[in-house]
Scaffold this motif. Structure first.
Motif, PDB file in Angstrom:
ATOM      1  N   ASP A  26       0.841  -1.196   0.000  1.00  0.00           N
ATOM      2  CA  ASP A  26       0.000   0.000   0.000  1.00  0.00           C
ATOM      3  C   ASP A  26       0.875   1.244   0.000  1.00  0.00           C
ATOM      4  O   ASP A  26       1.908   1.300   0.669  1.00  0.00           O
ATOM      5  CB  ASP A  26      -0.899   0.049   1.246  1.00  0.00           C
ATOM      6  N   ARG A  27       0.436   2.259  -0.751  1.00  0.00           N
ATOM      7  CA  ARG A  27       1.102   3.565  -0.698  1.00  0.00           C
ATOM      8  C   ARG A  27       0.383   4.369   0.370  1.00  0.00           C
ATOM      9  O   ARG A  27      -0.840   4.493   0.336  1.00  0.00           O
ATOM     10  CB  ARG A  27       1.020   4.260  -2.056  1.00  0.00           C
ATOM     11  N   VAL A  28       1.143   4.876   1.335  1.00  0.00           N
ATOM     12  CA  VAL A  28       0.547   5.567   2.469  1.00  0.00           C
ATOM     13  C   VAL A  28       1.294   6.857   2.776  1.00  0.00           C
ATOM     14  O   VAL A  28       2.449   7.037   2.378  1.00  0.00           O
ATOM     15  CB  VAL A  28       0.547   4.673   3.736  1.00  0.00           C
ATOM     16  N   VAL A  29       0.610   7.733   3.501  1.00  0.00           N
ATOM     17  CA  VAL A  29       1.222   8.920   4.075  1.00  0.00           C
ATOM     18  C   VAL A  29       1.150   8.730   5.583  1.00  0.00           C
ATOM     19  O   VAL A  29       0.069   8.516   6.139  1.00  0.00           O
ATOM     20  CB  VAL A  29       0.479  10.204   3.656  1.00  0.00           C
ATOM     21  N   VAL A  30       2.309   8.776   6.235  1.00  0.00           N
ATOM     22  CA  VAL A  30       2.384   8.531   7.666  1.00  0.00           C
ATOM     23  C   VAL A  30       2.958   9.763   8.352  1.00  0.00           C
ATOM     24  O   VAL A  30       3.953  10.321   7.893  1.00  0.00           O
ATOM     25  CB  VAL A  30       3.288   7.315   7.975  1.00  0.00           C
ATOM     26  N   THR A  31       2.312  10.174   9.437  1.00  0.00           N
ATOM     27  CA  THR A  31       2.925  11.155  10.331  1.00  0.00           C
ATOM     28  C   THR A  31       3.202  10.437  11.628  1.00  0.00           C
ATOM     29  O   THR A  31       2.506   9.488  12.000  1.00  0.00           O
ATOM     30  CB  THR A  31       2.010  12.370  10.585  1.00  0.00           C
ATOM     31  N   GLY A  32       4.258  10.868  12.305  1.00  0.00           N
ATOM     32  CA  GLY A  32       4.596  10.222  13.560  1.00  0.00           C
ATOM     33  C   GLY A  32       5.922  10.713  14.081  1.00  0.00           C
ATOM     34  O   GLY A  32       6.484  11.703  13.606  1.00  0.00           O
ATOM     35  N   THR A  33       6.425   9.981  15.039  1.00  0.00           N
ATOM     36  CA  THR A  33       7.683  10.331  15.679  1.00  0.00           C
ATOM     37  C   THR A  33       8.749   9.354  15.219  1.00  0.00           C
ATOM     38  O   THR A  33       8.607   8.137  15.375  1.00  0.00           O
ATOM     39  CB  THR A  33       7.558  10.259  17.221  1.00  0.00           C
ATOM     40  N   ALA A  34       9.810   9.920  14.642  1.00  0.00           N
ATOM     41  CA  ALA A  34      10.917   9.094  14.156  1.00  0.00           C
ATOM     42  C   ALA A  34      11.997   9.036  15.219  1.00  0.00           C
ATOM     43  O   ALA A  34      12.251  10.010  15.942  1.00  0.00           O
ATOM     44  CB  ALA A  34      11.484   9.669  12.868  1.00  0.00           C
ATOM     45  N   SER A  35      12.635   7.880  15.304  1.00  0.00           N
ATOM     46  CA  SER A  35      13.766   7.722  16.222  1.00  0.00           C
ATOM     47  C   SER A  35      14.784   6.784  15.597  1.00  0.00           C
ATOM     48  O   SER A  35      14.473   6.024  14.689  1.00  0.00           O
ATOM     49  CB  SER A  35      13.299   7.178  17.577  1.00  0.00           C
TER      50      SER A  35
END
Length: 160
Positions: A26-35
Motif C-alpha cells: 500500500d502507498r501511504v502517508v504517515v505522520t509520527g515520531t521518528a527515532s
C-alpha cells in the motif's frame, strides 16, 4: 523505517488501524515520531511510531488530447490502488504501435468485447482511429496504466 503503533513493532504483512487495513504494498502517508536506535556504528535502525496513517490515492495526470490509431483489444482490469489485486475480468483497450490504452466512454470502462457509439459497433479486432483525452494513472512505479476517453472513433478498413 520500522513501523510501530502504540509502542509495538508490526511484524505481520498487514495492520488494521481505526478499522482500515494497511498491507504490504500500500502507498501511504504517515505522520509520527521518528527515532534512531544505534546498537553499534554498523548496526542501527530507524523507527517511525505511527500517529496518523492514510492510504495515498492513485495519481492521475491528464496528458491532453490525442489521436491514436490502433486495434481494439481486451486488456486485464488495471490495479485500483487498494491492497486488493485487480478485479478479475477484462476491459476494452486500444493497442497502438507504441502504447496500450484502456478505452473509456462517458467516464466508464467497457467490460464487454464490444461497444456501440452513435449506432456503430466497435469490437475486439477492429482497426480504429480514436480521438480523445489521454491520462496516466500511477498507483506505484510498477502499477500504472494509460486511459483514452473516447471523443470520436472511426473504423479503418484493411487498406487504410
Amino acid at each position: 523505517y520500522i513501523l510501530s503503533y502504540n509502542g509495538h513493532w508490526e511484524s505481520e504483512d498487514k495492520i488494521t488501524i481505526d478499522g482500515t487495513e494497511y498491507a504490504v504494498g500500500d502507498r501511504v502517508v504517515v505522520t509520527g515520531t521518528a527515532s534512531e536506535t544505534v546498537i553499534s556504528p554498523a548496526d542501527k535502525y530507524l523507527e517511525l511510531e505511527i500517529a496518523t496513517i492514510q492510504k495515498k490515492s492513485p495519481t492521475t495526470t491528464v496528458l491532453g488530447q490525442r489521436t491514436c490509431e490502433g486495434t481494439i483489444v481486451s486488456l486485464p482490469n488495471p490495479p485500483t490502488g487498494t491492497s486488493e489485486p485487480p478485479l478479475p475480468g477484462m476491459v476494452l483497450g486500444l493497442e497502438t504501435d507504441t502504447e496500450s490504452y484502456i478505452l473509456s466512454y462517458n467516464g466508464h470502462w467497457e467490460s464487454e468485447d464490444k461497444i456501440t457509439i452513435d449506432g456503430t459497433e466497435y469490437a475486439v479486432g477492429d482497426r480504429v482511429v480514436v480521438t480523445g483525452t489521454a491520462s496516466e494513472t500511477v498507483i506505484s512505479p510498477a502499477d500504472k496504466y494509460l486511459e483514452l476517453e473516447i471523443a470520436t472513433i472511426q473504423k479503418r478498413s484493411a487498406g487504410q
